[in-house]
Write a protein that holds these residues in place. Structure first.
Motif, mmCIF file in Angstrom:
data_model
loop_
_atom_site.group_PDB
_atom_site.id
_atom_site.type_symbol
_atom_site.label_atom_id
_atom_site.label_comp_id
_atom_site.label_asym_id
_atom_site.label_seq_id
_atom_site.Cartn_x
_atom_site.Cartn_y
_atom_site.Cartn_z
ATOM 1 N N ASP A 1 33.804 78.438 -30.809
ATOM 2 C CA ASP A 1 34.988 78.252 -31.642
ATOM 3 C C ASP A 1 34.649 77.670 -33.009
ATOM 4 O O ASP A 1 35.297 78.006 -34.022
ATOM 5 C CB ASP A 1 35.999 77.367 -30.916
ATOM 6 C CG ASP A 1 36.551 78.026 -29.655
ATOM 7 O OD1 ASP A 1 36.398 79.260 -29.519
ATOM 8 O OD2 ASP A 1 37.106 77.303 -28.800
ATOM 9 N N ILE A 2 33.656 76.793 -33.073
ATOM 10 C CA ILE A 2 33.220 76.268 -34.368
ATOM 11 C C ILE A 2 32.718 77.425 -35.239
ATOM 12 O O ILE A 2 33.063 77.526 -36.429
ATOM 13 C CB ILE A 2 32.116 75.206 -34.191
ATOM 14 C CG1 ILE A 2 32.687 73.927 -33.574
ATOM 15 C CG2 ILE A 2 31.439 74.891 -35.528
ATOM 16 C CD1 ILE A 2 31.639 72.897 -33.181
ATOM 17 N N ALA A 3 31.928 78.294 -34.639
ATOM 18 C CA ALA A 3 31.397 79.432 -35.390
ATOM 19 C C ALA A 3 32.525 80.336 -35.892
ATOM 20 O O ALA A 3 32.524 80.758 -37.061
ATOM 21 C CB ALA A 3 30.429 80.226 -34.519
ATOM 22 N N ARG A 4 33.473 80.630 -35.023
ATOM 23 C CA ARG A 4 34.602 81.489 -35.422
ATOM 24 C C ARG A 4 35.363 80.884 -36.595
ATOM 25 O O ARG A 4 35.804 81.594 -37.498
ATOM 26 C CB ARG A 4 35.547 81.702 -34.244
ATOM 27 C CG ARG A 4 34.960 82.506 -33.092
ATOM 28 C CD ARG A 4 34.762 83.959 -33.428
ATOM 29 N NE ARG A 4 34.293 84.735 -32.271
ATOM 30 C CZ ARG A 4 33.858 85.978 -32.343
ATOM 31 N NH1 ARG A 4 33.815 86.601 -33.518
ATOM 32 N NH2 ARG A 4 33.461 86.621 -31.262
ATOM 33 N N SER A 5 35.537 79.572 -36.570
ATOM 34 C CA SER A 5 36.269 78.912 -37.660
ATOM 35 C C SER A 5 35.511 78.985 -38.979
ATOM 36 O O SER A 5 36.105 78.817 -40.052
ATOM 37 C CB SER A 5 36.545 77.450 -37.303
ATOM 38 O OG SER A 5 35.379 76.662 -37.407
ATOM 39 N N LEU A 6 34.222 79.250 -38.906
ATOM 40 C CA LEU A 6 33.379 79.370 -40.096
ATOM 41 C C LEU A 6 33.151 80.828 -40.505
ATOM 42 O O LEU A 6 32.343 81.119 -41.381
ATOM 43 C CB LEU A 6 32.029 78.684 -39.840
ATOM 44 C CG LEU A 6 32.070 77.153 -39.734
ATOM 45 C CD1 LEU A 6 30.818 76.618 -39.063
ATOM 46 C CD2 LEU A 6 32.240 76.536 -41.127
ATOM 47 N N GLY A 7 33.850 81.732 -39.822
ATOM 48 C CA GLY A 7 33.748 83.136 -40.168
ATOM 49 C C GLY A 7 32.469 83.795 -39.702
ATOM 50 O O GLY A 7 32.017 84.792 -40.279
ATOM 51 N N THR A 8 31.899 83.256 -38.625
ATOM 52 C CA THR A 8 30.668 83.833 -38.099
ATOM 53 C C THR A 8 30.691 83.746 -36.571
ATOM 54 O O THR A 8 31.739 83.479 -35.972
ATOM 55 C CB THR A 8 29.431 83.124 -38.682
ATOM 56 O OG1 THR A 8 28.243 83.807 -38.266
ATOM 57 C CG2 THR A 8 29.364 81.665 -38.292
ATOM 58 N N VAL A 9 29.557 83.979 -35.944
ATOM 59 C CA VAL A 9 29.425 83.839 -34.495
ATOM 60 C C VAL A 9 28.187 83.012 -34.200
ATOM 61 O O VAL A 9 27.324 82.833 -35.069
ATOM 62 C CB VAL A 9 29.341 85.219 -33.787
ATOM 63 C CG1 VAL A 9 30.649 85.976 -33.917
ATOM 64 C CG2 VAL A 9 28.174 86.047 -34.338
ATOM 65 N N ALA A 10 28.111 82.516 -32.978
ATOM 66 C CA ALA A 10 26.962 81.683 -32.589
ATOM 67 C C ALA A 10 26.924 81.564 -31.081
ATOM 68 O O ALA A 10 27.890 81.907 -30.381
ATOM 69 C CB ALA A 10 27.058 80.297 -33.224
ATOM 70 N N HIS A 11 25.804 81.063 -30.564
ATOM 71 C CA HIS A 11 25.713 80.730 -29.149
ATOM 72 C C HIS A 11 24.790 79.528 -28.979
ATOM 73 O O HIS A 11 23.980 79.218 -29.865
ATOM 74 C CB HIS A 11 25.213 81.919 -28.318
ATOM 75 C CG HIS A 11 23.800 82.332 -28.597
ATOM 76 N ND1 HIS A 11 23.439 83.149 -29.645
ATOM 77 C CD2 HIS A 11 22.629 82.019 -27.957
ATOM 78 C CE1 HIS A 11 22.131 83.340 -29.635
ATOM 79 N NE2 HIS A 11 21.624 82.659 -28.617
ATOM 80 N N VAL A 12 24.938 78.862 -27.847
ATOM 81 C CA VAL A 12 24.151 77.658 -27.565
ATOM 82 C C VAL A 12 22.756 78.060 -27.083
ATOM 83 O O VAL A 12 22.623 78.865 -26.159
ATOM 84 C CB VAL A 12 24.854 76.784 -26.503
ATOM 85 C CG1 VAL A 12 23.952 75.626 -26.066
ATOM 86 C CG2 VAL A 12 26.174 76.255 -27.036
ATOM 87 N N ILE A 13 21.725 77.490 -27.704
ATOM 88 C CA ILE A 13 20.350 77.767 -27.267
ATOM 89 C C ILE A 13 19.696 76.554 -26.615
ATOM 90 O O ILE A 13 18.668 76.679 -25.963
ATOM 91 C CB ILE A 13 19.472 78.278 -28.430
ATOM 92 C CG1 ILE A 13 19.423 77.268 -29.581
ATOM 93 C CG2 ILE A 13 19.952 79.639 -28.911
ATOM 94 C CD1 ILE A 13 18.418 77.625 -30.672
#
Length: 301
Positions: A186-198
């Motif tokens: 959700d943090i990534a989405r709010s920044l206009g991108t995507v991410a995942h936990v590594i």
């Protein structure tokens, strides 16, 4: 030749395990129970196999205090990889979406306040939440579309601790029910991108923290018997976050038989939603105080 069966014993206490990477919480409990030859054991809050850190494991009578630990405050440190979303929101799943956007530190810092306090969060599809009696992760692995309802969670603190072009690390203090993988998503989405936990490390659960932790290797290295038992924390250690009621011998005897007792003295509490009773430093019961009486819920033998 048949292997000699280990004799199980009634050992009680907490093992604050520093769970290693790529071990399930169930495997960790099984290993600890085997090392202590314990008849009974369980854990206070599941950790994903790819996560490390504090997994409180209760043996014997300590299992009666699991809810108090499990409901406690948790602290996680986690690292996200920007630009790639995965099916599981961590490094285990296949990449499902990519983005060229890489937020700078100022942008990341600016959105964190949105994720602090009581917020709504949709859990990951790959989670242990039940949908029509089935675990969500079982349905997701079978290829079914899993839609989970948003839940209210409480984030006490959230801060950026390190930032790079492709990765950022955070620390979060939260209440039960929080999914760090969903928080990163959700943090990534709010920044206009995507991410995942590594990378994910649990640094604290309730009264237990990294400072209390013991590794599997340390448990194995300790000689079986008194040396290994010395690494156990007492049953009451899991109750350190709630008020303690100290009983006299007569009160302790009554509580051990499941009876309420009147608390006396100038400092005796009149009402407490949750408390634990002790006698000479040993946990006797968990319960609550109502109208000046301690009412046991679970007696600890």
């Amino acid at each position: 030749m048949n292997q000699i069966k280990r004799v199980k014993r009634d050992v009680s206490g907490w093992v604050v395990l520093d769970k290693p990477y790529d071990m399930t919480s169930t495997e960790a409990v099984g290993k600890v129970r085997w090392l202590f030859a314990a008849r009974k054991g369980g854990h206070a809050g599941t950790l994903d196999p790819l996560a490390t850190g504090i997994l409180p494991i209760a043996l014997g009578e300590a299992t009666k205090t699991v809810p108090q630990v499990q409901d406690g405050r948790k602290v996680y440190r986690f690292t996200v990889k920007w630009g790639e979303a995965t099916a599981t929101d961590d490094a285990e799943g296949a990449v499902t979406e990519t983005s060229p956007v890489r937020p700078d530190a100022a942008a990341v810092e600016a959105v964190l306040a949105r994720f602090t306090g009581t917020i709504e969060q949709v859990p990951p599809a790959f989670s242990a939440i039940k949908v029509d009696g089935e675990r969500a992760y079982d349905l997701a692995r079978a290829g079914e579309t899993v839609e989970l309802a948003a839940r209210q969670i409480t984030i006490e603190e959230l801060r950026l601790i390190e930032h790079g072009a492709d990765q950022s690390s955070f620390e979060v203090a939260c209440q039960k029910g929080t999914y760090v993988r969903a928080l990163a998503r959700d943090i990534a989405r709010s920044l206009g991108t995507v991410a995942h936990v590594i990378k994910l490390h649990r640094a604290a659960v309730g009264p237990f923290s990294d400072a209390d932790a013991v590794t599997i290797e340390a448990l194995e290295a300790a000689a079986e018997g008194e040396a290994r038992d010395a690494l156990l924390r007492p049953v009451w250690a899991g109750l350190a976050g709630i008020p303690e009621i100290r009983l006299d011998p007569h009160q302790a005897n009554a509580v051990r038989h499941g009876n309420p007792v009147l608390l006396t003295g100038a400092t005796a509490p009149v009402a407490l939603d949750e408390a634990w009773a002790s006698f000479k430093g040993v946990a006797v019961a968990t319960g609550h105080v109502e109208a000046g009486q301690f009412h046991p819920r679970r007696v600890i033998l």
